[in-house]
Design an enzyme around this catalytic site. Sequence first.
Site, PDB file in Angstrom:
ATOM      1  N   HIS A  49      -3.935   4.820   4.175  1.00 21.50           N
ATOM      2  CA  HIS A  49      -4.772   3.710   3.686  1.00 21.50           C
ATOM      3  C   HIS A  49      -3.927   2.479   4.451  1.00 21.50           C
ATOM      4  CE1 HIS A  49      -6.376   1.333   0.420  1.00 21.50           C
ATOM      5  NE2 HIS A  49      -7.436   1.801   0.629  1.00 21.50           N
ATOM      6  N   SER A  72     -11.426  -2.006   0.272  1.00 24.62           N
ATOM      7  CA  SER A  72     -10.207  -1.844   0.813  1.00 24.62           C
ATOM      8  C   SER A  72     -10.193  -2.357   2.401  1.00 24.62           C
ATOM      9  CB  SER A  72      -9.895  -0.163   1.229  1.00 24.62           C
ATOM     10  OG  SER A  72      -9.559   0.286  -0.152  1.00 24.62           O
ATOM     11  N   ASP A  91       0.758  -1.133  -0.035  1.00 23.71           N
ATOM     12  CA  ASP A  91       0.033   0.143  -0.007  1.00 23.71           C
ATOM     13  C   ASP A  91       0.733   1.170  -0.122  1.00 23.71           C
ATOM     14  OD1 ASP A  91      -2.382   2.051   0.819  1.00 23.71           O
ATOM     15  OD2 ASP A  91      -3.279  -0.133   0.709  1.00 23.71           O
TER      16      ASP A  91
END
Length: 753
Positions: free
Chosen positions: A208, A382, A167
């Site tokens: 994230h 996600s 990520d």
Amino acid sequence: MGRRAWTLQCTAFSLFCAWCAMNSVKAKKQFVNEWAAEIPGGPEAASAIAQELGYDLLGQIGSLENHYLFKHRNHPRRSRRSALHITKRLSDDDRVIWAEQQYEKERSKRSVLRDSALDLFNDPMWNQQWYLQDTRMTATLPKLDLHVIPVWQKGITGKGVVITVLDDGLEWNHTDIYANYDPEASYDFNDNDHDPFPRYDLINENKHGTRCAGEIAMQANNHKCGVGVAYNSKVGGIRMLDGIVTDAIEASLIGFNPGHVDIYSASWGPNDDGKTVEGPGRLAQKAFEYGVKQGRQGKGSIFVWASGNGGRQGDNCDCDGYTDSIYTISINSASQQGLSPWYAEKCSSTLATSYSSGDYTDQRITSADLHNDCTETHTGTSASAPLAAGIFALALEANPNLTWRDMQHLVVWTSEYDPLANNPGWKKNGAGLMVNSRFGFGLLNAKALVDLADPSTWSSVPEKKECVVKDNDFEPRALKANGEVIIEIPTRACEGQENAIKSLEHVQFEATIEYSRRGDLHVTLTSAAGTSTVLLAERERDTSPNGFKNWDFMSVHTWGENPIGTWTLRIADMSGRIQNEGRIVTWKLILHGTSSQPEHMKQPRVYTSYNTVQNDRRGVEKVVDSGEEQPTQEGLDENAQASQSPSGSGVGGRRDELAEGAPSEAMLRLLQSAFSKNSPSKQSPKKPPSAKPNIPYENFYEALERLNKPSQLKDSEDSLYNDYVDGFYNTKPYKHRDDRLLQALVDLLREEN
């Protein structure tokens, strides 16, 4: 009253209480029709006594010599009173040393007595992790958990398993992650160093990866944030999204330290804009192949991929070569309502589903956040993929010898159809498995998966075989608007050869298709067993004239079927755009599977009720595959039936019903909140919102209707309104999707006032 008299009264009262207590205890006993007796004469004497006194001899009691169990022929099975006369007659026999009527004894397991799930951990956000424990406060909500707690109660928490999150970096010094951080599973491919720490900015753009890692490995009982699914696993971070990404970089991260890393979790992919067709490059593809062959000391790396957030853009994850890969476990999302959320994509490659965010008012996912903070607003597919990765880590702790294909079989065989059965599109394939283009084989069930993976009973699946079916004499066939090309594909599935297949896993249809407007194509494959699968649904925003070049459309919908027979491929364009034209140039059907049936599949899959409490909301009729949208509810108006339109502005690579009468009060409060944004006087926290803002109901419904009309959306690149839903979802009470959609609704209402 004298002291002596008082003492006598107290004594009498005490004796009376003791007598009552004794009789109360006796009254609580449940005597059964069984007598135990000690008889030195052995089995012959016991048999004679039974015959003489009207008993049935049940046999010797365990390994106790000369001790026997009897059942009286004329006595009830259970009674609150002992049969003293029967016992006396038995014990008075000279051949009997001792006799006693048996009664039920209450016994408790001496496992650790646990408090409620809410009290398992001291982490402050644990009670907000609704997807790990059933915390529903509303009777209308379905059962909400992934059955992780029973696995933890076995002592399985991810110990010894390493997961890396591919990520935008990992805040590894976060106090809820640091104890589980693994530097050997980490690297920064953006700056080419060993520190994956994210780059800070004013908008926390690079949160994230930290959020995804927290879902997996947040520490338990440390008074911080929440609890990770595999809270004793080790987690690393690969920083790669905060910079230029190339095929070489992707190959490097997909193949990063495969002898050490067990699971790779990725919540990104090509742009979910409804018009992109892209997959792994040559190098990344080779990295996947190397990982499943050499990773984990030859057992194969586990690749977990988020299926994509392009639902509003009308995207289809069959056009994403990462989720469409046979080497990845593609995970989609279900909302707190047990429905497909607005952002979810549909495709034939999704293997299973986990929970995530849903409508505007639904709860989201809890995790660690940047700056040593916590969040309860993680969203999208996600958030679903890391939950799945955590569950797979639990399975690997239970059985470290699982192969990459074992894991896929476990997912297929244990995922739950029942909690998502309210959604349309479910079908039973030729092997008896329930499958859906939105949810794959259903909601992940950690307990069932780990139980099936038990190394004492699990048999690894047979060796993988691959059989290619093609027509060497095939000539390109033309296709035009409102036309269809049908290709019959008879096959013996390499019968009689070393690579013969009798039990399917993945099926790939590799094709080169030239077409003037790619997004108008609809591709359906029907197996020899009769299972119809949509390999490609129309994508309104995909106006590309490039078609498909050797593209692999992959399906898991025929898993477990015998492939022998005739398959049927249909490629159609029903758009009505008369200028469309093209041709099917080449094709081949690639069958993946085994020459013998896996051991766990030799008995049919049995589906049991996942949630017996919440079945009153059921009532979904059997429908065709979700890609072939057919309304499943009565009373749909024309606009609702037609509402499958293109979507709005593109999103990044991360995979972050109109009721009769008045709108609900909750809806009106949301609208009033939005109306108040432009008026400072109404923003004062001291002034509570009125119960019902002055919005004419007819305008309210007109705005909702306009949101769902395809005519408002056609060929619009900037539309915000597409819900990417079929007729079924349009009959549901309207739910706001996000702040932008809410504002769009408000703007429409303002136009009329």
